[in-house]
Design a protein around this motif. Structure first.
Motif, mmCIF file in Angstrom:
data_model
loop_
_atom_site.group_PDB
_atom_site.id
_atom_site.type_symbol
_atom_site.label_atom_id
_atom_site.label_comp_id
_atom_site.label_asym_id
_atom_site.label_seq_id
_atom_site.Cartn_x
_atom_site.Cartn_y
_atom_site.Cartn_z
ATOM 1 N N LYS A 51 0.832 -1.202 0.000
ATOM 2 C CA LYS A 51 0.000 0.000 0.000
ATOM 3 C C LYS A 51 0.870 1.257 0.000
ATOM 4 O O LYS A 51 0.595 2.212 -0.728
ATOM 5 N N ASP A 55 0.912 4.012 -3.011
ATOM 6 C CA ASP A 55 0.623 5.416 -2.713
ATOM 7 C C ASP A 55 1.757 6.350 -3.144
ATOM 8 O O ASP A 55 1.527 7.522 -3.412
ATOM 9 N N ASN A 58 4.828 7.676 -8.862
ATOM 10 C CA ASN A 58 4.921 8.966 -9.554
ATOM 11 C C ASN A 58 5.058 8.722 -11.043
ATOM 12 O O ASN A 58 5.401 7.621 -11.487
ATOM 13 N N LEU A 76 -1.366 9.280 -13.753
ATOM 14 C CA LEU A 76 -1.873 8.731 -12.496
ATOM 15 C C LEU A 76 -3.187 9.394 -12.128
ATOM 16 O O LEU A 76 -3.342 10.603 -12.302
ATOM 17 N N THR A 77 -4.128 8.612 -11.610
ATOM 18 C CA THR A 77 -5.322 9.144 -10.961
ATOM 19 C C THR A 77 -5.424 8.462 -9.601
ATOM 20 O O THR A 77 -4.530 7.703 -9.212
ATOM 21 N N ASP A 78 -6.508 8.737 -8.890
ATOM 22 C CA ASP A 78 -6.658 8.134 -7.569
ATOM 23 C C ASP A 78 -6.750 6.613 -7.626
ATOM 24 O O ASP A 78 -6.226 5.925 -6.763
ATOM 25 N N GLN A 79 -7.429 6.091 -8.645
ATOM 26 C CA GLN A 79 -7.661 4.650 -8.730
ATOM 27 C C GLN A 79 -6.871 3.954 -9.835
ATOM 28 O O GLN A 79 -6.638 2.752 -9.751
ATOM 29 N N TYR A 80 -6.479 4.708 -10.870
ATOM 30 C CA TYR A 80 -5.883 4.089 -12.049
ATOM 31 C C TYR A 80 -4.517 4.669 -12.362
ATOM 32 O O TYR A 80 -4.187 5.791 -11.984
ATOM 33 N N GLN A 98 -5.548 -0.676 -12.704
ATOM 34 C CA GLN A 98 -5.805 -0.209 -11.351
ATOM 35 C C GLN A 98 -4.470 -0.067 -10.640
ATOM 36 O O GLN A 98 -3.519 -0.805 -10.916
ATOM 37 N N ARG A 99 -4.406 0.860 -9.714
ATOM 38 C CA ARG A 99 -3.144 1.098 -9.003
ATOM 39 C C ARG A 99 -2.663 -0.151 -8.261
ATOM 40 O O ARG A 99 -1.468 -0.401 -8.185
#
Length: 114
Positions: A51, A55, A58, A76-80, A98-99
């Motif tokens: 995790k 997070d 970059n 980058l986005t919050d989920q992908y 997905q991340r």
């Protein structure tokens, strides 16, 4: 009735005491402790590390995905995350994932030129 022997009731055994109960409780606690230190704790530690790595992603990072793709992060986005895996005719080939699908952060320069 000639071949059947008489059945006599046995006397009750002496009280075993609570030492049998304590032994079984202690054994169950011991098994839980072993499972905690050998299975649960290492898995939680790996989840926290993954995790933190996800997070900290970059743009420009080179990653290995859970599907086995190696590429460079372009968006980058919050989920992908969008990963450029190669170029064809000077056009980038990108996939969106997905991340959490990012498995490993690779050292810079691992990939040849894209």
């Amino acid at each position: 009735m000639f071949f059947i022997s008489n059945a006599y009731a046995q006397t009750a055994p002496a009280a075993a005491g609570t030492e049998g109960a304590w032994t079984s409780i202690l054994f169950m606690v011991l098994i839980f402790v072993v499972f905690y230190f050998l299975l649960i704790r290492p898995q939680v530690k790996r989840q926290k590390e993954h995790k933190a790595m996800v997070d900290a992603l970059n743009k420009g990072d080179e990653v290995l995905t859970a599907g086995g793709l190696i590429g460079k992060i372009t968006d980058l986005t919050d989920q992908y995350v969008t990963v450029q895996i190669t170029t064809v005719d000077n056009k980038p080939v990108e996939v969106s994932l997905q991340r959490v699908a990012v498995q490993t952060l690779l050292p810079k320069g691992t990939m040849k030129s894209i």
